[in-house]
Write an enzyme that holds these catalytic residues in place. Structure first.
Site, PDB file in Angstrom:
ATOM      1  CG  LEU A  40      -1.837  -1.245   1.336  1.00  0.00           C
ATOM      2  CD1 LEU A  40      -2.563  -1.269   2.679  1.00  0.00           C
ATOM      3  CD2 LEU A  40      -2.847  -1.242   0.182  1.00  0.00           C
ATOM      4  CE  LYS A  53      11.791  14.206  -1.168  1.00  0.00           C
ATOM      5  NZ  LYS A  53      10.868  14.199  -2.315  1.00  0.00           N
ATOM      6  N   GLY A 180      15.120  17.155 -18.078  1.00  0.00           N
ATOM      7  CA  GLY A 180      14.015  17.800 -17.365  1.00  0.00           C
ATOM      8  C   GLY A 180      14.497  18.424 -16.063  1.00  0.00           C
ATOM      9  N   GLY A 182      12.969  19.818 -13.626  1.00  0.00           N
ATOM     10  CA  GLY A 182      11.859  20.014 -12.691  1.00  0.00           C
ATOM     11  C   GLY A 182      12.226  19.439 -11.336  1.00  0.00           C
ATOM     12  CB  VAL A 183      10.059  18.494  -8.465  1.00  0.00           C
ATOM     13  CG1 VAL A 183      10.266  18.438  -6.976  1.00  0.00           C
ATOM     14  CG2 VAL A 183       9.116  19.614  -8.819  1.00  0.00           C
ATOM     15  CB  VAL A 237      16.950  14.961 -25.292  1.00  0.00           C
ATOM     16  CG1 VAL A 237      17.445  13.589 -25.717  1.00  0.00           C
ATOM     17  CG2 VAL A 237      17.741  15.477 -24.101  1.00  0.00           C
ATOM     18  N   GLY A 272       8.105  14.865 -16.442  1.00  0.00           N
ATOM     19  CA  GLY A 272       6.736  15.012 -15.946  1.00  0.00           C
ATOM     20  C   GLY A 272       6.057  13.669 -15.762  1.00  0.00           C
ATOM     21  NE  ARG A 273       4.387  10.551 -11.025  1.00  0.00           N
ATOM     22  CZ  ARG A 273       4.778   9.267 -11.008  1.00  0.00           C
ATOM     23  NH1 ARG A 273       6.001   8.935 -11.375  1.00  0.00           N
ATOM     24  NH2 ARG A 273       3.952   8.321 -10.619  1.00  0.00           N
ATOM     25  CG  HIS A 444      16.614  35.402  18.039  1.00  0.00           C
ATOM     26  ND1 HIS A 444      17.046  35.726  16.765  1.00  0.00           N
ATOM     27  CD2 HIS A 444      17.702  35.486  18.857  1.00  0.00           C
ATOM     28  CE1 HIS A 444      18.350  36.011  16.813  1.00  0.00           C
ATOM     29  NE2 HIS A 444      18.769  35.861  18.064  1.00  0.00           N
TER      30      HIS A 444
END
Ligand code: FAD
Ligand code: NAD
Length: 465
Positions: A40, A53, A180, A182-183, A237, A272-273, A444
């Protein structure tokens, strides 16, 4: 007795689907969730947010030790990379979290139907060999990698890979080309650069990270270049040949012409996806896709077909786990007769590089297109905590409506920008003005004080500049 097996059948157990299933069960509904994967958690837990991550976190430590930032603080170490162990801790994180969802399903009495789901009619779905009926069906089938014609991905060979393959490389490539900017390209490109690869990012547009604020995109390019990434912007490309363990890419300027070749030990395709709808049998329920292959819904996540709902990556909007989760909760609440709402104007986005890059709300460009704005900006260099921690790169930018002072967007580049953006999202949810943020007491020394100072900057009064 109900005429259906379930009140709700969710198709897909990613962050959209599993959260919808759990919320629906919490609200007293009888729920099943169909998932074709062995575990899952969907893309996010298995091959997305979590494993990426895990590799980003571990490689950050490696670079801090190898690249000198630990030495700057008086800690001299010579790190030795055990890539097998790094992968093992990644798999351990994934295993623990996916099992956790299994536990939550059992706890909330959500039945997991193992197999691929396909509509027979709006209330009848085949899952593998089983036929399941439900009063409501939520489509939460997510997305998968967009292929690039002429550049064939083969994750097993580990030469041309997608994000899933790039998480599992058995050796650090010498030369890696990321297609790409991107992220995914920047996050996974960062992982392998930190571990020793020479990384070149080929991006079709003239800037990285489309959709983000213009200043952020420019600053990000400077930072990644300083870290040693080669950026080929406005470049496309046009082909790729693989011989043994090497790939040769042909590149052209985005406008056409100026052909060149680039060799690599590993090519990551991250352009991308796209939504997962193949084989779902949508034709059997008369549900059509929009031009981008997505399922359209109303604000309540109902599709045009009565009893069929959709959430997450398969519907329009940013392809983000937390957006999918919030839609899952709202959709389940709507099915249960409550009023579930997602404010799509306030969905934060985070790129988990070093430093992190985050934003919520409008970019300065979009805000200006809608009317007059005031902008406050504060450099992390002037933030005491960032400076003390040797983290000078980045800034915070607060964009407010010139007339009402209401905050329209907040953008951060900072080591902990992903954590900092939560306060901006919450402030915007409450309709905060820049003055509200500026007069909120911030602890702070924290990086978050930069948000306060940028907010003070909207009316021209930061203290530490
Ligand atoms: P998914 O997570 O894609 O889940 C859909 C599930 O449905 C899948 O498990 C699939 O097997 C199943 N399914 C599909 N069709 C069927 C069918 N017919 N029958 C049964 N099951 C089916 N987002 C973030 O917010 N933060 C991040 O840090 C982040 N990092 C990412 C890193 C990578 C490398 C990638 C690839 C993505 C990342 N994302 C991140 C994006 C995030 O993973 C997605 O936005 C999120 O998973 C979408 O959730 P979802 O529930 O809509 O779909
Ligand atoms: P993306 O849309 O973020 O970036 C793709 C990039 O590829 C864009 O800059 C685009 O201009 C470029 N591009 C497109 N076609 C190209 C071509 N032919 N040649 C060169 N460049 C080309 O997509 P992604 O990085 O693949 O990520 C997919 C999705 O996953 C994103 O929507 C993102 O939201 C999600 N994701 C999120 C996170 C996060 O939240 N930290 C991490 C990873 C992925």
């Amino acid at each position: 007795m109900s005429q259906y097996d379930y009140d709700v059948l969710v198709i897909g157990a990613g962050p959209g689907g599993y959260v919808a299933a759990i919320r629906a069960a919490q609200l007293g509904l009888k729920v099943a969730c169909a998932e074709s994967r062995e575990t899952l958690g969907g893309t996010c837990l298995n091959v997305g947010c979590i494993p990426s991550k895990a590799m980003l976190h571990a490689s950050e430590f490696y670079e801090a030790a190898a690249g000198g930032s630990m030495a700057e603080m008086g800690i001299e170490v010579k790190p030795k990379l055990d890539l097998g162990k790094m992968h093992a801790q990644r798999l351990d994180a994934v295993g623990g979290l996916t099992k956790g969802i299994e536990f939550l399903f059992k706890k909330n009495k959500v039945d997991w139907k193992k197999g691929r789901a396909s509509f027979v009619d709006a209330h009848t779905v085949k899952v593998g060999d089983e036929t399941v009926t439900a009063k409501n069906v939520i489509i939460a089938t997510g997305s998968s990698v967009t292929p690039l014609p002429g550049v064939e991905v083969d994750n097993d060979k580990q030469v041309v890979v997608d994000s899933t393959g790039a998480l599992e490389l058995k050796a650090v490539p010498k030369k890696m080309v990321v297609i790409g900017g991107g992220v995914i390209g920047l996050e996974l490109g960062s992982v392998w650069r930190r571990l020793g690869a020479e990384v070149t990012v080929v991006e079709f547009l003239d800037a990285l990270l489309p959709g983000m604020d213009g200043d952020v995109r420019k600053e990000a390019a400077k930072i990644f270049k300083k870290q040693g990434m080669t950026l080929k912007l406005s470049t496309k490309v046009t082909g790729c040949t693989v011989k043994g363990k090497k790939a040769t890419l042909t590149l052209e300027s985005a406008a056409g012409g100026g052909s060149e070749t680039l060799e690599a030990d590993c090519v990551l395709v991250s352009i991308g996806r796209r939504p997962n709808t193949d084989g779902l049998g949508l034709e059997n329920i008369g549900l059509e896709l929009n031009q981008r292959g997505q399922i359209e819904t109303g604000h309540d996540f109902r599709t045009k077909v009565d009893g069929v709902w959709a959430i997450g990556d398969v519907i329009p909007g940013p392809m983000l786990a937390h957006k999918a989760e919030d839609e899952g909760i709202a959709c389940a609440e709507n099915i249960a007769g409550q009023t579930g709402i997602v404010n799509h104007d306030v969905i934060p986005g985070v790129v988990y590089t070093w430093p992190e890059i985050s934003g919520v709300g409008l970019t300065e460009e979009d805000a200006k297109a809608r009317g007059a704005v005031k902008v406050g900006k504060f450099p992390m260099m002037a933030n005491s905590r960032a400076k003390t921690n040797h983290e000078p790169d980045g800034f915070v930018k607060v964009i407010a409506d010139a007339e009402t002072d209401r905050v329209l967007g907040v953008w951060c580049i900072a080591s902990v920008a992903g954590t900092m953006i939560a306060q901006a999202a919450q402030a915007m949810e409450f309709g905060a003005t820049s003055e509200d943020i500026a007069y909120t007491c911030h602890a702070h020394p924290t990086h978050s004080e930069a948000i306060k100072e940028a907010a003070m900057g909207v009316t021209g009064k930061p203290i530490h500049m």
